[in-house]
Design a protein around this motif. Sequence first.
Motif, PDB file in Angstrom:
ATOM      1  N   ASP A 164       0.848  -1.195   0.000  1.00  0.00           N
ATOM      2  CA  ASP A 164       0.000   0.000   0.000  1.00  0.00           C
ATOM      3  C   ASP A 164       0.886   1.247   0.000  1.00  0.00           C
ATOM      4  OD1 ASP A 164      -1.987  -1.840   0.208  1.00  0.00           O
ATOM      5  OD2 ASP A 164      -2.943  -0.963   1.961  1.00  0.00           O
ATOM      6  N   THR A 165       1.575   1.465  -1.095  1.00  0.00           N
ATOM      7  CA  THR A 165       2.316   2.713  -1.298  1.00  0.00           C
ATOM      8  C   THR A 165       1.673   3.412  -2.486  1.00  0.00           C
ATOM      9  OG1 THR A 165       3.954   1.496  -2.636  1.00  0.00           O
ATOM     10  CG2 THR A 165       4.491   1.889  -0.319  1.00  0.00           C
ATOM     11  N   PHE A 166       1.933   2.890  -3.670  1.00  0.00           N
ATOM     12  CA  PHE A 166       1.286   3.358  -4.888  1.00  0.00           C
ATOM     13  C   PHE A 166      -0.013   2.613  -5.138  1.00  0.00           C
ATOM     14  CE2 PHE A 166       5.586   4.786  -6.272  1.00  0.00           C
ATOM     15  CZ  PHE A 166       5.238   6.060  -6.716  1.00  0.00           C
ATOM     16  N   PHE A 167      -0.973   3.323  -5.744  1.00  0.00           N
ATOM     17  CA  PHE A 167      -2.068   2.707  -6.473  1.00  0.00           C
ATOM     18  C   PHE A 167      -1.794   2.939  -7.955  1.00  0.00           C
ATOM     19  CE2 PHE A 167      -4.866   3.817  -2.593  1.00  0.00           C
ATOM     20  CZ  PHE A 167      -4.440   2.679  -1.933  1.00  0.00           C
ATOM     21  N   MET A 168      -2.695   2.519  -8.815  1.00  0.00           N
ATOM     22  CA  MET A 168      -2.542   2.848 -10.232  1.00  0.00           C
ATOM     23  C   MET A 168      -2.498   4.365 -10.375  1.00  0.00           C
ATOM     24  SD  MET A 168      -2.170   0.044 -11.907  1.00  0.00           S
ATOM     25  CE  MET A 168      -2.451   0.548 -13.614  1.00  0.00           C
ATOM     26  N   PRO A 169      -1.832   4.884 -11.427  1.00  0.00           N
ATOM     27  CA  PRO A 169      -1.634   6.337 -11.525  1.00  0.00           C
ATOM     28  C   PRO A 169      -2.907   7.165 -11.424  1.00  0.00           C
ATOM     29  CG  PRO A 169      -0.220   5.212 -13.095  1.00  0.00           C
ATOM     30  CD  PRO A 169      -1.105   4.154 -12.493  1.00  0.00           C
ATOM     31  N   ASP A 170      -4.044   6.625 -11.887  1.00  0.00           N
ATOM     32  CA  ASP A 170      -5.286   7.403 -11.812  1.00  0.00           C
ATOM     33  C   ASP A 170      -5.918   7.374 -10.423  1.00  0.00           C
ATOM     34  OD1 ASP A 170      -6.082   4.755 -11.882  1.00  0.00           O
ATOM     35  OD2 ASP A 170      -7.593   5.025 -13.457  1.00  0.00           O
ATOM     36  N   SER A 171      -5.338   6.581  -9.499  1.00  0.00           N
ATOM     37  CA  SER A 171      -5.850   6.517  -8.123  1.00  0.00           C
ATOM     38  C   SER A 171      -4.912   7.155  -7.119  1.00  0.00           C
ATOM     39  CB  SER A 171      -6.088   5.055  -7.717  1.00  0.00           C
ATOM     40  OG  SER A 171      -7.089   4.473  -8.509  1.00  0.00           O
ATOM     41  N   SER A 227       2.577  10.294 -14.491  1.00  0.00           N
ATOM     42  CA  SER A 227       1.129  10.489 -14.540  1.00  0.00           C
ATOM     43  C   SER A 227       0.397  10.209 -13.233  1.00  0.00           C
ATOM     44  CB  SER A 227       0.520   9.610 -15.652  1.00  0.00           C
ATOM     45  OG  SER A 227       0.802   8.241 -15.431  1.00  0.00           O
ATOM     46  N   ASN A 228       1.099   9.866 -12.156  1.00  0.00           N
ATOM     47  CA  ASN A 228       0.373   9.653 -10.900  1.00  0.00           C
ATOM     48  C   ASN A 228      -0.277  10.966 -10.457  1.00  0.00           C
ATOM     49  OD1 ASN A 228       0.098   9.572  -7.794  1.00  0.00           O
ATOM     50  ND2 ASN A 228       0.420   7.435  -8.353  1.00  0.00           N
ATOM     51  N   ILE A 229      -1.567  10.911 -10.179  1.00  0.00           N
ATOM     52  CA  ILE A 229      -2.322  12.141  -9.930  1.00  0.00           C
ATOM     53  C   ILE A 229      -1.905  12.854  -8.647  1.00  0.00           C
ATOM     54  CG2 ILE A 229      -4.325  11.377 -11.245  1.00  0.00           C
ATOM     55  CD1 ILE A 229      -5.678  10.698  -8.547  1.00  0.00           C
ATOM     56  N   HIS A 230      -1.211  12.192  -7.745  1.00  0.00           N
ATOM     57  CA  HIS A 230      -0.798  12.821  -6.488  1.00  0.00           C
ATOM     58  C   HIS A 230       0.635  13.338  -6.513  1.00  0.00           C
ATOM     59  CE1 HIS A 230      -4.002  10.463  -3.969  1.00  0.00           C
ATOM     60  NE2 HIS A 230      -4.522  11.463  -4.674  1.00  0.00           N
ATOM     61  N   LEU A 231       1.351  13.113  -7.603  1.00  0.00           N
ATOM     62  CA  LEU A 231       2.795  13.372  -7.571  1.00  0.00           C
ATOM     63  C   LEU A 231       3.271  14.282  -8.696  1.00  0.00           C
ATOM     64  CD1 LEU A 231       4.031   9.809  -6.593  1.00  0.00           C
ATOM     65  CD2 LEU A 231       4.116  11.851  -5.172  1.00  0.00           C
ATOM     66  N   GLN A 232       2.442  15.199  -9.096  1.00  0.00           N
ATOM     67  CA  GLN A 232       2.839  16.081 -10.184  1.00  0.00           C
ATOM     68  C   GLN A 232       3.263  17.470  -9.715  1.00  0.00           C
ATOM     69  OE1 GLN A 232       3.182  14.634 -13.246  1.00  0.00           O
ATOM     70  NE2 GLN A 232       2.640  12.862 -11.979  1.00  0.00           N
TER      71      GLN A 232
END
Length: 287
Positions: A164-171, A227-232
């Motif tokens: 439980d670190t990354f989810f898919m980039p859109d999550s 593209s990760n939504i939390h890391l831009q």
Amino acid sequence: MAISIKSFFHPQSATFTYLVSCQTTKSAMLIDVPADFDATSGTLSFQTADEIIAHINDNQLILEWVLESHAHADHITAASYIKQQLAPRNPCKLATGSKITQVQQYFSRLYNIDMPCDGSPFEQLFNDNDNFMLGEYNVTVIATPGHTPDSVCYLVAGNLFVGDTFFMPDSGTARCDFPGGSAKQLYHSLQQILALPDQTILWMCHDYQPNGRELANKTTVWQQRNSNIHLQNTEQDYIQTRQTRDATLNAPALLHPAIQMNIRAGQLPQAQQNNQRYLTLPLTVLF
């Protein structure tokens, strides 16, 4: 010969379990295996685990490790059940991150559990950059605290099992509001993962299928970085976004039963004088 990766999906908790094996030696490790739990009736069962056991036996694999990425709050682990059912042909070890002791200390007090907080019944506690062999392949453990203190990822042959670190980039990424969690710590753990080679395959532990898209469980470092939504944006932006979102999230539905079982690697609570086993529900009274 390459490694083999077989995934199993548990719809109840949206959890992926991974069975990773060396095709030459048949040595295998199992990561984040769930049991089946009906909270309404309090019924614990192992249909999912039994399907995995059948696959291990059918393919004549030798299970050497049952690994946890952390003490999960959304499902009960079947780790101890798997170990028991596959003995003695599969002398597998139960293993997790070394900071499980910190998690045990906190939650054993919360649930009034009389237990040693030394990591047992896990037989191997991993520190950052520990290594072990899976047949012909080296597995490196990467400590990734933030979601929980004990979180670790497992890297083998260009594949990282991220827990439980990354989810898919859109999550985006995992929540950080559990005891001992830290958005700042998780940000730095994520950056450690993003420093791996671009083509490293990242295998998700969960997928919640935002906007109804198809189920997905793997991506790459390059895709997450871009593209990760939390890391831009900046670290501070990430921390603010994560903390703001976490403040809106409900507790996981199986939080109390899952944590009580998972800090003990899925071992059952001791039966009481009436031969019944019990889990505890802490009561918060609001007036």
